[in-house]
Design a protein around this motif. Structure first.
Motif, PDB file in Angstrom:
ATOM      1  N   PRO A  66     -38.813  18.145  18.008  1.00  0.00           N
ATOM      2  CA  PRO A  66     -40.157  17.559  17.932  1.00  0.00           C
ATOM      3  C   PRO A  66     -40.054  16.080  17.569  1.00  0.00           C
ATOM      4  O   PRO A  66     -39.232  15.688  16.732  1.00  0.00           O
ATOM      5  CB  PRO A  66     -40.829  18.345  16.795  1.00  0.00           C
ATOM      6  N   LEU A  67     -40.866  15.261  18.210  1.00  0.00           N
ATOM      7  CA  LEU A  67     -40.925  13.824  17.916  1.00  0.00           C
ATOM      8  C   LEU A  67     -42.342  13.494  17.469  1.00  0.00           C
ATOM      9  O   LEU A  67     -43.287  13.588  18.247  1.00  0.00           O
ATOM     10  CB  LEU A  67     -40.551  12.999  19.149  1.00  0.00           C
ATOM     11  N   ILE A  68     -42.466  13.105  16.204  1.00  0.00           N
ATOM     12  CA  ILE A  68     -43.766  12.782  15.626  1.00  0.00           C
ATOM     13  C   ILE A  68     -44.049  11.294  15.809  1.00  0.00           C
ATOM     14  O   ILE A  68     -43.173  10.463  15.550  1.00  0.00           O
ATOM     15  CB  ILE A  68     -43.806  13.163  14.134  1.00  0.00           C
ATOM     16  N   PRO A  69     -45.240  10.916  16.244  1.00  0.00           N
ATOM     17  CA  PRO A  69     -45.562   9.496  16.422  1.00  0.00           C
ATOM     18  C   PRO A  69     -45.462   8.710  15.114  1.00  0.00           C
ATOM     19  O   PRO A  69     -45.598   9.270  14.024  1.00  0.00           O
ATOM     20  CB  PRO A  69     -47.011   9.528  16.933  1.00  0.00           C
ATOM     21  N   PHE A  70     -45.250   7.437  15.231  1.00  0.00           N
ATOM     22  CA  PHE A  70     -45.106   6.533  14.093  1.00  0.00           C
ATOM     23  C   PHE A  70     -46.481   6.252  13.498  1.00  0.00           C
ATOM     24  O   PHE A  70     -47.322   5.599  14.109  1.00  0.00           O
ATOM     25  CB  PHE A  70     -44.471   5.237  14.574  1.00  0.00           C
ATOM     26  N   PHE A  71     -46.716   6.740  12.282  1.00  0.00           N
ATOM     27  CA  PHE A  71     -48.049   6.609  11.680  1.00  0.00           C
ATOM     28  C   PHE A  71     -48.437   5.157  11.427  1.00  0.00           C
ATOM     29  O   PHE A  71     -49.615   4.806  11.411  1.00  0.00           O
ATOM     30  CB  PHE A  71     -48.157   7.420  10.391  1.00  0.00           C
ATOM     31  N   LEU A  72     -47.432   4.286  11.245  1.00  0.00           N
ATOM     32  CA  LEU A  72     -47.742   2.891  10.910  1.00  0.00           C
ATOM     33  C   LEU A  72     -48.474   2.176  12.042  1.00  0.00           C
ATOM     34  O   LEU A  72     -49.222   1.230  11.805  1.00  0.00           O
ATOM     35  CB  LEU A  72     -46.456   2.140  10.554  1.00  0.00           C
ATOM     36  N   GLU A  73     -48.277   2.653  13.275  1.00  0.00           N
ATOM     37  CA  GLU A  73     -48.967   2.042  14.412  1.00  0.00           C
ATOM     38  C   GLU A  73     -50.477   2.129  14.253  1.00  0.00           C
ATOM     39  O   GLU A  73     -51.208   1.245  14.709  1.00  0.00           O
ATOM     40  CB  GLU A  73     -48.541   2.735  15.705  1.00  0.00           C
ATOM     41  N   HIS A  74     -50.954   3.195  13.629  1.00  0.00           N
ATOM     42  CA  HIS A  74     -52.391   3.378  13.431  1.00  0.00           C
ATOM     43  C   HIS A  74     -52.870   2.666  12.162  1.00  0.00           C
ATOM     44  O   HIS A  74     -53.975   2.138  12.122  1.00  0.00           O
ATOM     45  CB  HIS A  74     -52.709   4.874  13.333  1.00  0.00           C
ATOM     46  N   VAL A  75     -52.021   2.666  11.151  1.00  0.00           N
ATOM     47  CA  VAL A  75     -52.398   2.066   9.863  1.00  0.00           C
ATOM     48  C   VAL A  75     -52.455   0.550   9.952  1.00  0.00           C
ATOM     49  O   VAL A  75     -53.327  -0.093   9.353  1.00  0.00           O
ATOM     50  CB  VAL A  75     -51.407   2.506   8.766  1.00  0.00           C
ATOM     51  N   ILE A  76     -51.531  -0.038  10.698  1.00  0.00           N
ATOM     52  CA  ILE A  76     -51.403  -1.490  10.735  1.00  0.00           C
ATOM     53  C   ILE A  76     -52.614  -2.164  11.377  1.00  0.00           C
ATOM     54  O   ILE A  76     -52.848  -3.362  11.194  1.00  0.00           O
ATOM     55  CB  ILE A  76     -50.095  -1.887  11.472  1.00  0.00           C
ATOM     56  N   THR A  77     -53.410  -1.396  12.109  1.00  0.00           N
ATOM     57  CA  THR A  77     -54.617  -1.954  12.718  1.00  0.00           C
ATOM     58  C   THR A  77     -55.752  -2.091  11.702  1.00  0.00           C
ATOM     59  O   THR A  77     -56.792  -2.655  12.019  1.00  0.00           O
ATOM     60  CB  THR A  77     -55.094  -1.066  13.887  1.00  0.00           C
ATOM     61  N   ARG A  78     -55.549  -1.565  10.492  1.00  0.00           N
ATOM     62  CA  ARG A  78     -56.535  -1.661   9.417  1.00  0.00           C
ATOM     63  C   ARG A  78     -55.977  -2.578   8.333  1.00  0.00           C
ATOM     64  O   ARG A  78     -55.234  -2.132   7.450  1.00  0.00           O
ATOM     65  CB  ARG A  78     -56.827  -0.274   8.826  1.00  0.00           C
ATOM     66  N   PRO A  79     -56.264  -3.873   8.373  1.00  0.00           N
ATOM     67  CA  PRO A  79     -55.671  -4.818   7.404  1.00  0.00           C
ATOM     68  C   PRO A  79     -55.886  -4.412   5.956  1.00  0.00           C
ATOM     69  O   PRO A  79     -55.017  -4.654   5.111  1.00  0.00           O
ATOM     70  CB  PRO A  79     -56.395  -6.137   7.721  1.00  0.00           C
ATOM     71  N   GLU A  80     -57.009  -3.765   5.660  1.00  0.00           N
ATOM     72  CA  GLU A  80     -57.285  -3.362   4.279  1.00  0.00           C
ATOM     73  C   GLU A  80     -56.363  -2.228   3.827  1.00  0.00           C
ATOM     74  O   GLU A  80     -56.279  -1.930   2.628  1.00  0.00           O
ATOM     75  CB  GLU A  80     -58.747  -2.929   4.132  1.00  0.00           C
ATOM     76  N   TRP A  81     -55.665  -1.610   4.761  1.00  0.00           N
ATOM     77  CA  TRP A  81     -54.725  -0.534   4.431  1.00  0.00           C
ATOM     78  C   TRP A  81     -53.301  -1.039   4.249  1.00  0.00           C
ATOM     79  O   TRP A  81     -52.426  -0.273   3.849  1.00  0.00           O
ATOM     80  CB  TRP A  81     -54.735   0.529   5.520  1.00  0.00           C
ATOM     81  N   MET A  82     -53.043  -2.305   4.582  1.00  0.00           N
ATOM     82  CA  MET A  82     -51.679  -2.824   4.561  1.00  0.00           C
ATOM     83  C   MET A  82     -51.463  -3.792   3.392  1.00  0.00           C
ATOM     84  O   MET A  82     -52.345  -4.572   3.031  1.00  0.00           O
ATOM     85  CB  MET A  82     -51.372  -3.549   5.872  1.00  0.00           C
ATOM     86  N   LYS A  83     -50.272  -3.724   2.829  1.00  0.00           N
ATOM     87  CA  LYS A  83     -49.893  -4.669   1.791  1.00  0.00           C
ATOM     88  C   LYS A  83     -49.716  -6.059   2.398  1.00  0.00           C
ATOM     89  O   LYS A  83     -49.619  -6.217   3.614  1.00  0.00           O
ATOM     90  CB  LYS A  83     -48.596  -4.216   1.114  1.00  0.00           C
ATOM     91  N   ASP A  84     -49.646  -7.057   1.535  1.00  0.00           N
ATOM     92  CA  ASP A  84     -49.550  -8.430   2.006  1.00  0.00           C
ATOM     93  C   ASP A  84     -48.267  -8.707   2.786  1.00  0.00           C
ATOM     94  O   ASP A  84     -48.206  -9.669   3.558  1.00  0.00           O
ATOM     95  CB  ASP A  84     -49.646  -9.400   0.820  1.00  0.00           C
ATOM     96  N   ASP A  85     -47.236  -7.855   2.594  1.00  0.00           N
ATOM     97  CA  ASP A  85     -45.989  -8.073   3.328  1.00  0.00           C
ATOM     98  C   ASP A  85     -46.106  -7.687   4.802  1.00  0.00           C
ATOM     99  O   ASP A  85     -45.224  -7.985   5.602  1.00  0.00           O
ATOM    100  CB  ASP A  85     -44.827  -7.324   2.676  1.00  0.00           C
ATOM    101  N   GLY A  86     -47.205  -7.026   5.162  1.00  0.00           N
ATOM    102  CA  GLY A  86     -47.410  -6.629   6.552  1.00  0.00           C
ATOM    103  C   GLY A  86     -46.508  -5.510   7.021  1.00  0.00           C
ATOM    104  O   GLY A  86     -46.482  -5.181   8.214  1.00  0.00           O
ATOM    105  N   LEU A  87     -45.788  -4.865   6.083  1.00  0.00           N
ATOM    106  CA  LEU A  87     -44.836  -3.817   6.440  1.00  0.00           C
ATOM    107  C   LEU A  87     -45.167  -2.460   5.832  1.00  0.00           C
ATOM    108  O   LEU A  87     -44.794  -1.428   6.392  1.00  0.00           O
ATOM    109  CB  LEU A  87     -43.416  -4.217   5.989  1.00  0.00           C
ATOM    110  N   HIS A  88     -45.842  -2.462   4.675  1.00  0.00           N
ATOM    111  CA  HIS A  88     -46.034  -1.222   3.928  1.00  0.00           C
ATOM    112  C   HIS A  88     -47.510  -0.890   3.743  1.00  0.00           C
ATOM    113  O   HIS A  88     -48.300  -1.774   3.407  1.00  0.00           O
ATOM    114  CB  HIS A  88     -45.365  -1.318   2.558  1.00  0.00           C
TER     115      HIS A  88
END
Length: 202
Positions: free
Chosen positions: A156-178
């Motif tokens: 099984p290959l699970i999609p990368f959740f960060l692809e969806h999270v990164i589109t919400r700036p309020e969900w991302m830390k200032d480093d743009g990675l976490h």
């Protein structure tokens, strides 16, 4: 004899049902980077799965900064200690950030998959992508590792959740990675739905 039979019946009725055991081997994306571990999505995952009528014990063995090589090195002792039913591999982001050759990453992940299968568990891969500033050739070669391994090993290959999270700036830390703590419930629900779709959970 009747008393013994009664005790056996009572034990079977009252004994807790077997919970599927999921081991997560990942990096800072799963380790609750710069947040209390109780807020990290792997900690939230069992309750989310329980709400969806699935009993799963989650062991989060993720360490911030780990590469696929680190995960491979730690894996044998983790398998020996926990004897999981499934192992979710969420590794490769730090390899990509350091520009490790794709063939090295693929080799490490392949060895992890083999070790997991030898232990009698089922491996699950999470797709990882790296930032586009590494160049098209590298980013494409990196991303291709995961579907290639999933296809060749029938995983099984699970999609990368960060692809969806990164589109919400309020969900991302200032480093743009976490992702921030605010994103963790959504991630837990996303991963839970993927696991339910791809795995045979009780």
């Amino acid at each position: 004899m009747f008393r013994l039979f009664s005790l056996v019946v009572i034990f079977l009725v009252t004994a807790p049902a077997y919970a599927t055991k999921l081991l997560i081997v990942g990096d800072s994306l799963s380790a609750g980077y710069q947040m209390p571990i109780e807020k990290a999505w792997p900690t939230l995952l069992p309750d989310v799965l329980a709400d969806k009528n699935h009993d799963v014990t989650v062991i989060n063995a993720s360490i911030s900064g780990d590469t696929s090589g680190n995960g491979l090195e730690r894996l044998p002792s983790l398998l020996s200690q926990h004897h999981p039913d499934y192992v979710l591999i969420e590794l490769g982001a730090n390899d990509g950030l350091r520009g490790f050759p794709p063939n090295v990453i693929e080799r490490n992940l392949t060895e992890m998959i083999s070790l997991i299968k030898q232990d009698g568990a089922s491996p699950v891969l999470m797709q990882i992508h790296v930032l586009p500033n590494y160049g098209k050739r590298y980013t494409e070669a990196f991303s291709a590792i995961y579907p290639k391994l999933a296809d060749s090993h029938d995983l099984p290959l699970i999609p990368f959740f960060l692809e969806h999270v990164i589109t919400r700036p309020e969900w991302m830390k200032d480093d743009g990675l976490h992702p921030r703590a605010e994103a963790q419930p959504w991630i837990a629900n996303f991963v839970a739905d993927q696991l339910i779709t791809h795995l045979q959970l009780p």
